[in-house]
Design an enzyme around this catalytic site. Structure first.
Site, short mmCIF file in Angstrom:
data_model
loop_
_atom_site.label_atom_id
_atom_site.label_comp_id
_atom_site.label_asym_id
_atom_site.label_seq_id
_atom_site.Cartn_x
_atom_site.Cartn_y
_atom_site.Cartn_z
CB THR A 95 -0.92 0.02 1.23
OG1 THR A 95 -1.73 -1.15 1.21
CG2 THR A 95 -1.82 1.24 1.22
CE LYS A 170 -5.15 -1.86 2.12
NZ LYS A 170 -3.81 -2.48 2.08
CE LYS A 238 2.59 2.03 4.41
NZ LYS A 238 1.99 1.08 3.43
#
Length: 285
Positions: A95, A170, A238
């Protein structure tokens, strides 16, 4: 097929194993070789770096930690782009930043490579059981060529559009997860504060309209204090930071995401970044 796989971590090891057990010739690289030892014992070959892992492969998969790690394995003289053979599929399952991947994909196409961004959802259990959701961006023909490999690792494989669209999908997934995991933590905390048997309470409400994957899988871990990482807090932070940046760039205001991000950042500041995301309950306690 001859496959290179870079990133043998909590999820990567299981994903690579499914490819190996699917009958493919597997070469692996990880910054810490020890994490790859089980795969090597099963017949995988070892490479000394990202470029060596990519060389002469039909497909190269990566799943690393942060955008800077994606840049490191793809770019530069010892990176994937300089060493993969023309015509190879290169598939990043990390990701990462949609804009970063779009830049890498453009460079890859100039070299005759076939780039796909394919982040996943389902955590360590999904990787282990080959039930991941895989969100794929890139050319339709490249997606179809890679689909048999994706199907060894996941159950729900979707072509979401062009380069970067897998990463944007995502981001939407992580935004939804942020609100859901926080709501489960709040429900657990409320049940505890009111003197309920929290485990029994979760079993009851998870069968109704409040039910979710987070409630069924991470809710019981919150109750028992099991914070082993299926997905690290530091990696979720993140992801949320990328989502906030992308949302701002597209004029979207995501108040719930920012609130949950603040909770997780507080846990990380207390040294809890290597715990699983279910440890959010500690913010409430």
């Amino acid at each position: 097929m001859k496959i290179g796989f870079i990133g043998i971590g909590v999820m990567g090891e299981s994903m690579a194993r499914h490819l190996l057990e699917g009958g493919h010739a597997l070469t692996v690289y990880n910054r810490t070789r020890q994490k790859a030892e089980r795969l090597l014992a099963q017949g995988a070959a070892w490479a000394d770096g990202p470029g060596a892992c990519a060389r002469n492969q039909d497909a190269v998969f990566t799943i690393v930690g942060f955008p800077k790690d994606v840049e490191q394995v793809y770019l530069g003289p010892e990176g994937i782009l300089e060493n993969a053979r023309p015509g190879a599929l290169i598939v990043d399952m990390t990701t990462t930043s949609p804009r970063l991947w779009q830049n890498i994909a453009a460079q890859a196409r100039q070299r005759g490579l076939r780039p796909l961004d394919a982040p996943v959802s389902g955590g360590d259990s999904g990787a282990r059981n080959a039930t991941l959701s895989i969100m794929v961006g890139g050319d339709e023909a490249d997606f179809q060529a890679c689909l048999p490999l994706f199907e060894l690792m996941g159950r729900n494989v979707t072509h979401t559009g062009g380069p970067g669209s897998g990463q944007h999908t995502k981001m939407a997934n992580q935004i939804a997860v942020a609100g859901t995991v926080a709501s489960v933590a709040e429900a657990v905390r409320y049940g505890e504060a009111c003197g309920l048997d929290a485990g029994r309470m979760l079993a009851c409400i998870s069968a109704g309209a409040a039910g979710s994957w987070q409630m069924s899988n991470n809710g019981p871990k919150m109750v028992s204090g099991d914070y082993a990482p299926g997905f690290y807090i530091k990696h979720f932070i993140k992801d949320m930071l990328i989502a906030v940046e992308e949302a701002q760039g597209h004029g979207a205001e995501l108040a719930v995401l920012k609130t949950v991000l603040g909770m997780y950042e507080d846990l990380q500041q207390k040294g809890q970044g290597d715990l699983g995301t279910q440890a959010l309950i500690e913010h409430y306690r």
